[in-house]
Design an enzyme around this catalytic site. Structure first.
Site, PDB file in Angstrom:
ATOM      1  N   SER A  54       0.956  -1.129  -0.030  1.00 48.95           N
ATOM      2  CA  SER A  54      -0.038   0.085  -0.026  1.00 48.95           C
ATOM      3  C   SER A  54       0.932   1.010   0.001  1.00 48.95           C
ATOM      4  CB  SER A  54      -0.908  -0.101   1.307  1.00 48.95           C
ATOM      5  OG  SER A  54      -0.228  -0.259   2.491  1.00 48.95           O
TER       6      SER A  54
ATOM      7  N   LYS B 154       4.938 -11.218   3.440  1.00 47.21           N
ATOM      8  CA  LYS B 154       3.542 -11.415   3.272  1.00 47.21           C
ATOM      9  C   LYS B 154       3.210 -11.752   1.833  1.00 47.21           C
ATOM     10  CE  LYS B 154      -0.028  -8.299   3.620  1.00 47.21           C
ATOM     11  NZ  LYS B 154      -0.510  -8.065   2.464  1.00 47.21           N
TER      12      LYS B 154
ATOM     13  N   GLU C 150       0.008 -12.563  -1.104  1.00 47.91           N
ATOM     14  CA  GLU C 150      -1.447 -12.598  -1.571  1.00 47.91           C
ATOM     15  C   GLU C 150      -1.798 -13.966  -2.120  1.00 47.91           C
ATOM     16  OE1 GLU C 150      -3.218  -9.303  -3.501  1.00 47.91           O
ATOM     17  OE2 GLU C 150      -2.179  -7.656  -1.908  1.00 47.91           O
TER      18      GLU C 150
ATOM     19  N   GLU D 134      -9.212  -9.799   4.054  1.00 43.18           N
ATOM     20  CA  GLU D 134      -9.514  -8.661   3.906  1.00 43.18           C
ATOM     21  C   GLU D 134     -10.678  -8.551   3.287  1.00 43.18           C
ATOM     22  OE1 GLU D 134      -6.350  -6.273   1.904  1.00 43.18           O
ATOM     23  OE2 GLU D 134      -8.269  -4.244   1.521  1.00 43.18           O
TER      24      GLU D 134
HETATM   25  O1  KIV Z   1      -0.589  -3.444   1.820  1.00 44.63           O
HETATM   26  C1  KIV Z   1      -1.133  -3.335   2.917  1.00 44.63           C
HETATM   27  O2  KIV Z   1      -1.071  -2.282   3.263  1.00 44.63           O
HETATM   28  C2  KIV Z   1      -1.790  -4.503   3.122  1.00 44.63           C
HETATM   29  C3  KIV Z   1      -2.561  -4.301   4.428  1.00 44.63           C
HETATM   30  C4  KIV Z   1      -3.830  -3.481   4.033  1.00 44.63           C
HETATM   31  C5  KIV Z   1      -3.307  -5.600   4.776  1.00 44.63           C
HETATM   32  O3  KIV Z   1      -1.653  -5.602   2.503  1.00 44.63           O
END
Ligand code: KIV
Length: 283
Positions: A58, A126, A128, A195
């Site tokens: 993000s 992380k 997806e 999410e």
């Molecule tokens: O990129 C991000 O900030 C995220 C969160 C909103 C979980 O993946």
């Protein structure tokens, strides 16, 4: 021995730093507090209140004005990851793997995840994806890379899904999302971000998945919560339904800038107390 900034930031961290294993053990105990961070001073302020700081992709939208997260590259994530690790002393720092850096093969995912960890000092990555990413998650976790999953609304798949609308609002949409969460947990993820899903689905997934479920727009039923920090501080223009604004920093910044501009124009700033004098001068 090398004394690069990378080494200094990693070595300077005390032993009490939160780990992926600890977070995994928090399932069903205390709610897990998570926020995003992209820069050192913000990370330093969030650190003592949070169990986990996510260097989210993000960052592309929040700091760089991109329309989606798809244009973020790994070098950008690593740069911000290093900055966050310099500010974080206790929270687990997790780096988002950006679009295009892990989907092609498990080997590509390992190569880029290894860079993300070794070049920043973060403790996990992380990524997806659900069932289709389970093999990759297994490959990474078996090779020492803790993985935080991300299912439900997946912003990197915005084009495939046709938008950012909430998922699972009718029961016939539930099964694939449940299977995604279970597959990622079973593959070894220490926790899963869920999410943008309806509350009853969040409850069911949280009950049925053995690792912590960290919700964003997924109700209070989850084991923990994450928000984009700039959203909850009122600093980012977009305000989705699931964001509660705990401050109005954007409004405060505008007020401060207006006051600064006024004082520069009226010559009220800088005042005496902001002004250097010559050494030894009487006045
Ligand atoms: O990129 C991000 O900030 C995220 C969160 C909103 C979980 O993946």
């Amino acid at each position: 021995m090398s004394t690069s900034p990378k080494d200094i930031s990693v070595d300077a961290r005390p032993k009490r730093q939160q780990t992926a294993k600890n977070i995994r053990g928090m399932k069903g105990t205390t709610p897990i507090v998570c926020l995003t961070a992209y820069i050192t001073p913000m990370a330093a302020r969030l650190d003592k209140h949070c169990d986990l700081l996510l260097v989210g992709d993000s960052v592309g939208m929040v700091l760089y004005g991109m329309e989606s997260t798809l244009g973020v590259d790994l070098d950008t994530m690593i740069r911000h990851g290093r900055a966050v690790c310099r500010g974080a002393k206790q929270a687990l720092v997790v780096i988002d793997l950006p679009f295009g850096t892990y989907e092609e093969s498990k080997e590509q995912a390992f190569r880029n995840a290894a860079r993300a960890l070794s070049e920043t000092g973060a403790g996990a990555v992380k990524l997806e994806g659900g069932t289709e990413m389970a093999e990759t998650v297994r490959f990474l976790t078996h090779r020492g890379i803790p993985v935080l999953g991300h299912v439900g609304l997946m912003p990197q798949s915005v084009h495939a899904h046709g938008g950012y609308g909430a998922r699972g609002r009718t029961v016939d949409e539930w099964q694939p999302i449940i299977e995604d969460a279970k597959a990622i947990a079973e593959a070894g993820a220490f926790a899963v971000v869920l999410e943008g899903v309806a509350e009853p689905l969040a409850r069911k997934i949280t009950q049925e998945v053995p690792v912590p479920v960290i919700g964003i727009g997924a109700s209070h039923e989850c084991d923990g919560q994450i928000l984009v920090t700039e959203d909850m501080l009122g600093l980012f223009a977009i305000n989705p339904k699931f964001v509660k604004r705990f401050a109005e920093i954007g409004r405060d910044i505008e007020g401060a800038i207006e006051a600064y501009a006024g004082e520069v124009r009226s010559r009220a700033f800088p005042a005496e107390e902001h002004t250097y004098k010559m050494r030894g001068a009487n006045s």
